[in-house]
Design an enzyme around this catalytic site. Structure first.
Site, mmCIF file in Angstrom:
data_model
loop_
_atom_site.group_PDB
_atom_site.id
_atom_site.type_symbol
_atom_site.label_atom_id
_atom_site.label_comp_id
_atom_site.label_asym_id
_atom_site.label_seq_id
_atom_site.Cartn_x
_atom_site.Cartn_y
_atom_site.Cartn_z
ATOM 1 C CD GLU A 1 87.054 35.793 50.733
ATOM 2 O OE1 GLU A 1 86.939 35.459 49.048
ATOM 3 O OE2 GLU A 1 86.155 36.820 50.802
ATOM 4 N NE ARG B 269 91.679 34.958 49.937
ATOM 5 C CZ ARG B 269 90.616 35.030 49.067
ATOM 6 N NH1 ARG B 269 89.875 35.879 48.764
ATOM 7 N NH2 ARG B 269 90.233 33.864 48.412
ATOM 8 C CB THR C 219 84.335 40.172 44.017
ATOM 9 O OG1 THR C 219 84.301 38.758 44.720
ATOM 10 C CG2 THR C 219 85.664 40.610 43.997
ATOM 11 C CB THR D 64 85.405 39.722 47.534
ATOM 12 O OG1 THR D 64 84.310 38.754 47.251
ATOM 13 C CG2 THR D 64 86.499 38.905 48.513
HETATM 14 N N1 GLU Z 1 86.487 34.757 46.725
HETATM 15 C C1 GLU Z 1 86.873 34.922 45.308
HETATM 16 C C2 GLU Z 1 88.204 35.130 45.303
HETATM 17 O O1 GLU Z 1 88.837 35.524 45.839
HETATM 18 C C3 GLU Z 1 86.149 36.260 44.844
HETATM 19 C C4 GLU Z 1 84.737 36.219 44.623
HETATM 20 C C5 GLU Z 1 84.073 36.111 43.526
HETATM 21 O O2 GLU Z 1 84.263 36.894 42.881
HETATM 22 O O3 GLU Z 1 83.053 35.544 43.201
HETATM 23 O O4 GLU Z 1 88.835 34.679 44.460
#
Ligand code: GLU
Length: 618
Positions: free
Chosen positions: A457, A114, A418, A436
């Site tokens: 993010e 992450r 993602t 993602t």
């Molecule tokens: N940033 C999102 C997450 O980590 C994923 C992004 C998405 O799939 O829209 O949960």
């Protein structure tokens, strides 16, 4: 190294021979070159399998498997290729979670890749100095402020070091080839470029790459990304520590975040971020224990915090385990699925954040006794009309308590960015990997001349309040809470049964959960479970406090009437003719009892994915 190269070569040779004898044809292109455009959504066979959203990425993984690489090698090759062909969903400017089943030890391992908040990022960075109030969410989306330190390059290198047989350079080779020779632009790529056009036009670097001459790429044309090929070559030569997290590229990333390369008259405010080369140098992908729950005799492994995927899917399964879903009418089973998810989301909101910063009660959240107690709150006849309150992880005994007061979870935004991929090799190793750059198109900011977009993010932190009780408030160095849910189910004997994952923001959790219920309880095949219409209960309330469930139009058509007696407020996830109507786009592999692998990709949503096996069988 887990496997002797000699055995591997032999096995690979016989697999290649089998491929030649069966013709291979559509299900199994022999190499990643020439361009792969065919999309097969289901493939059954032996020798190895892959499912991704993209035919080039699946072909790249299959090529690695065919040459004797293992699932980890193939997963990195596929992910790097997705960085080329799906640059708005994933790439080295982002992060993700890598889940690995090791056949030799029958054990599951994970890497937390992450993004992290820079050292200079605290709640002040989410405040607009001009207004003295938090930036609007839309202002953060296209900004340097929301860029987290990327984790994807470190994840690839760590995965290969831990379990792979290829070097990073070898694993990047298929992606470099695709970036240099180009891929065929499809409707989805053009549409995503169009959706981002106004944002991308704010940056010189991004327009040069994705809107050359100001125009959208035409469907059927060839899109090349030599800059990205060059960046991958740099990583291949120097490794990520020297090539990405230090040196000229690190300096350029920090400079881009601190002073985004905007055009002379941008249409958006584009607030600058604080990321420094020290932030990049300090990044670490983390080896981590998976979450684990048992469900109907399967061992279910998921991603522990900083993702909320493993605890939330796990808690909902523990709740559902107390009911006989298979013995219920379909609408009744769906009602229980929806309520279990609402309950688990209430606990996600209260308890889950980066465990390096907050004490996340992962054990309690995945404890069947806690799940049993939470199950008491499901009314078999009626949907909860207001959001569920979180449970008390400090004191539970599985006995039904008196009903507590309701508390709404924060509403997240979700979209179809993602990407997800599933790979299995001839030895039975399995990778489930979700990665993602957050929003489709990430921050919209390409690092000039480097061929990739930086993530946004940090918008996954709570962006509107800075309550110290909130486990997901922004803090320097912290990972924002994710919903990514790469999941692997094992049979009682320790062999794999099903691996699956999806994009879709916080709907990722409900998509994975619903698919497990579809497959395990409702008797659907895996392809049918992936294709079935979806509904997602994330414990949200509308402006007057009424709980609602987001549902695909197809779900409302099919189940709306049957669910009416439960008094659901089913809200369409979007217009039937837009991609916003779609929830998720999964990839999966099921391991059939006869030893064959069934690779399944989303058949329709987001243009459908690509499932391949090394040696197809009828
Ligand atoms: N940033 C999102 C997450 O980590 C994923 C992004 C998405 O799939 O829209 O949960």
């Amino acid at each position: 190294m887990l496997h002797a190269p000699f055995t591997r070569r032999l096995a690979a040779a016989s697999a290649a021979l089998a491929l030649a004898l069966t013709g291979g044809a559509a299900a199994s292109p022999a190499v990643a070159d020439p361009r792969a455009v065919e999309k097969t959504h289901t493939a059954v066979g032996t020798g190895g399998a892959v499912s991704t959203v993209d035919p080039e990425a699946s072909a790249a993984a299959l090529e690695v498997l065919r040459k004797g690489g293992n699932a980890v090698d193939a997963a990195v090759a596929a992910a790097a290729t997705l960085g080329v062909t799906e640059p708005y969903s994933a790439g080295i400017g982002g992060g993700g979670y890598f889940v690995y089943y090791d056949a030799a030890t029958e054990s599951v391992h994970t890497i937390d890749g992450r993004e992290t908040a820079p050292a200079g990022a605290d709640f002040q960075t989410f405040m607009n100095p001009a207004t003295g109030k938090p930036y609007l969410f839309g202002e953060l989306v296209t900004s340097g402020v929301s860029v987290g330190v990327p984790g994807t390059p470190a994840t690839w290198e760590r995965a290969l070091e831990n379990w792979g047989t290829l070097s990073l350079g070898e694993a990047l080779r298929p992606a470099i080839k695709v970036a240099d020779r180009g891929f065929v632009v499809d409707e989805t790529f053009r549409k995503q470029t169009d959706d981002n056009r106004a944002r991308f036009a704010n940056f010189t670097s991004t327009s040069e790459l994705f809107l050359p001459g100001g125009a959208l790429p035409t469907v059927g044309s060839i899109f090349k990304n030599h800059d990205l090929a060059e960046t991958y070559r740099l990583l291949a030569r120097q490794g990520t520590e020297d090539g990405f997290y230090a040196g000229p590229l690190a300096e350029e990333i920090a400079a881009t975040v601190q002073a985004p390369p905007t055009v002379p008259t941008p249409t958006l405010p584009v607030p600058a971020g604080t990321m420094t080369t020290a932030d990049l140098a300090g990044y670490e992908a983390l080896d981590q224990d998976p979450t684990h729950v048992e469900y109907r005799g399967y061992d279910v492994y998921g991603m522990a915090p900083s993702s909320s995927g493993g605890t939330t899917v796990g808690e909902a399964l523990n709740i559902l385990e107390t009911f006989d879903l298979a013995g219920m009418a379909p609408a009744d089973a769906l009602h229980h699925y929806l309520q279990s998810s609402g309950l688990a989301f209430a606990d996600r909101g209260k308890y889950v954040g980066d465990p390096a910063f907050v004490g996340v009660p992962t054990k309690a959240l995945t404890d069947p006794v806690f799940g049993k107690e939470r199950a008491c709150l499901i009314n078999p006849d009626t949907a909860a009309q207001t959001p569920f309150a979180p449970g008390d992880v400090a004191s539970y005994d599985g006995v039904c308590p008196a009903a507590p007061a309701a508390l709404a979870d924060e509403q997240d935004t979700e979209n179809l960015s993602t990407t997800n991929l599933t790979v299995a090799d001839q030895w039975g190793n399995v990778v489930e990997y979700t990665l993602t750059i957050e929003q489709t198109g990430g921050s919209g900011i390409v690092v000039p001349g480097r061929g990739f977009i930086l993530n946004n993010e940090l918008t996954d932190f709570t962006t509107t309040s800075f309550d110290t009780a909130d486990p997901n408030r922004i803090e320097p160095g912290k990972r924002p809470r994710s919903s990514m849910s790469p999941t692997i189910l094992l049979n009682e004997d320790g062999t794999p049964f099903l691996a699956l994952g999806s994009p879709g923001g916080s709907t990722i959790i409900t998509t994975v959960l619903q698919t497990i219920v579809n497959r395990v309880d409702l008797g659907m095949t895996t392809p049918a479970a992936l294709a079935a219409p979806r509904a997602s209960n994330r414990n949200f309330a509308n402006s007057i406090g009424r709980a609602f469930v987001t549902a695909e139009p197809g779900f409302i058509d099919e189940f709306g009437d049957d669910l009416a007696p439960y008094e659901y407020l089913l809200v369409k996830s979007g217009d039937a003719f837009t991609s916003a109507a779609e929830i998720g786009a999964e990839t999966a592999i099921e391991f059939l009892p006869d030893g064959r692998m069934l690779a399944a990709a989303e058949p329709v949503r987001r243009g459908g994915g690509s499932a391949l096996v090394l040696t197809p069988s009828p």
